[in-house]
Enzyme design. Structure first.
Site, short mmCIF file in Angstrom:
data_model
loop_
_atom_site.label_atom_id
_atom_site.label_comp_id
_atom_site.label_asym_id
_atom_site.label_seq_id
_atom_site.Cartn_x
_atom_site.Cartn_y
_atom_site.Cartn_z
N GLN A 32 0.96 -1.20 0.11
CA GLN A 32 -0.38 0.28 -0.10
C GLN A 32 1.16 1.22 -0.18
O GLN A 32 2.24 1.28 0.59
CB GLN A 32 -0.87 -0.10 0.84
N HIS A 53 1.08 -4.24 2.95
CA HIS A 53 -1.08 -4.73 3.52
C HIS A 53 -0.62 -6.11 4.02
O HIS A 53 -2.06 -6.34 4.90
CB HIS A 53 -2.35 -3.96 2.44
N ASP A 91 1.43 -0.94 11.24
CA ASP A 91 -0.43 -0.51 11.14
C ASP A 91 -0.54 1.18 11.94
O ASP A 91 0.31 1.99 12.41
CB ASP A 91 -0.93 -0.97 12.51
N LEU A 92 -0.68 2.25 10.13
CA LEU A 92 -0.17 3.10 10.27
C LEU A 92 -1.28 3.69 10.84
O LEU A 92 -1.18 4.98 11.26
CB LEU A 92 -1.11 3.93 8.59
N PHE A 105 -3.32 -5.89 13.59
CA PHE A 105 -3.43 -5.88 11.85
C PHE A 105 -2.55 -6.70 11.40
O PHE A 105 -2.75 -7.22 11.13
CB PHE A 105 -2.45 -4.89 11.42
N HIS A 108 -4.97 -9.67 12.54
CA HIS A 108 -5.64 -10.07 11.25
C HIS A 108 -5.84 -10.51 10.06
O HIS A 108 -6.26 -11.32 9.30
CB HIS A 108 -6.09 -8.69 10.69
N GLU A 109 -4.40 -10.16 9.89
CA GLU A 109 -4.26 -10.14 8.25
C GLU A 109 -3.44 -12.03 8.50
O GLU A 109 -3.74 -12.83 7.45
CB GLU A 109 -2.86 -9.72 8.14
N LYS A 112 -6.93 -14.54 8.40
CA LYS A 112 -7.71 -13.95 7.61
C LYS A 112 -7.25 -14.17 6.31
O LYS A 112 -7.24 -15.40 5.42
CB LYS A 112 -7.86 -12.69 7.01
N HIS A 113 -5.61 -14.84 5.98
CA HIS A 113 -4.91 -14.88 5.08
C HIS A 113 -3.41 -15.96 5.30
O HIS A 113 -3.68 -16.62 4.26
CB HIS A 113 -3.54 -13.47 4.38
#
Length: 218
Positions: A32, A53, A91-92, A105, A108-109, A112-113
């Site tokens: 990003q 990201h 994490d911006l 962050f 979460h990533e 999820k992935h």
């Protein structure tokens, strides 16, 4: 291309670990651009470089999210690893101390992935791989060397950005723009299932400006 300790990690992950393939068909590293991201989201800091990201394993026909896996995210305790991650994958929206302590962050990533490639890479290997792939291409410097320079008022055609990234990485990327103002906010670089070669992204979500076909790179 950069030489760094994480580049060596990349070679270890690819050639020594010999992970099991087949659970996913390709891997996408999503970078990003903080300036554009922070135009639409309140940020605590705005680095002048691409940040990660996520690293997203996926299939051509279906989207892989929140896969079942034995290993759930556990907070990273190693201070050096946290520093390395924060430099490349911050994490911006939160301060550095909060990001490293709570790791929302990264959690979460991974959940999820990252769990969708857990048969190939455990949690530590997943984050190491993401950082090593980012370090493989100094994308911002490479874009500048090809005449694509970020800044206020800078605009480029989608075709120019696509073709330039193709020259740099050997694969057509996945471009994402912020809605309305058409600013380049993300670049996805896709790799084959062995994460050895860059490929054309199977489902490119290119930006679709109106009129001049130009997008901003702030």
């Amino acid at each position: 291309m950069l030489n760094s300790p994480l580049t060596s990690v990349l070679f270890v992950l690819l050639f020594v670990l010999s992970p099991i393939y087949g659970a996913f068909e390709y891997m996408q590293l999503v970078l990003q651009w903080p300036t554009a991201f922070c135009h639409t989201t309140p940020c605590k800091r705005i680095p002048n470089n691409f940040t990660i990201h996520g690293l997203w394993p996926d299939n051509v026909s279906t989207t892989l999210n929140y896969c079942a896996a034995k290993e759930n995210f556990k907070n990273i305790e190693d201070d050096t690893k946290k520093d390395d991650l924060y430099k490349r994958w911050p994490d911006l929206t939160t301060a550095e101390t909060y990001c490293k302590q709570h790791q929302n962050f990264w959690r979460h990533e991974y959940n999820k992935h990252g769990k969708c490639c857990s048969e190939s890479y455990n949690r530590e290997q997943y984050f190491d791989l993401a950082m090593a792939l980012k370090d493989k291409f100094d994308l911002l410097s490479s874009l500048r060397n090809h005449g694509i320079i970020p800044g206020r008022g800078m605009k480029y055609t989608v075709q120019k950005i696509n073709s330039t990234i193709k020259k740099i990485t050997q694969g057509y990327p996945n471009l994402s723009c912020t809605k309305g103002i058409m600013e380049l906010v993300e670049i996805g670089i896709c790799f084959d299932s062995m994460v050895k070669n860059v490929i054309n992204c199977p489902h490119p979500k290119t930006c679709k400006p109106t009129g001049s076909n130009e997008i901003k790179f702030p």
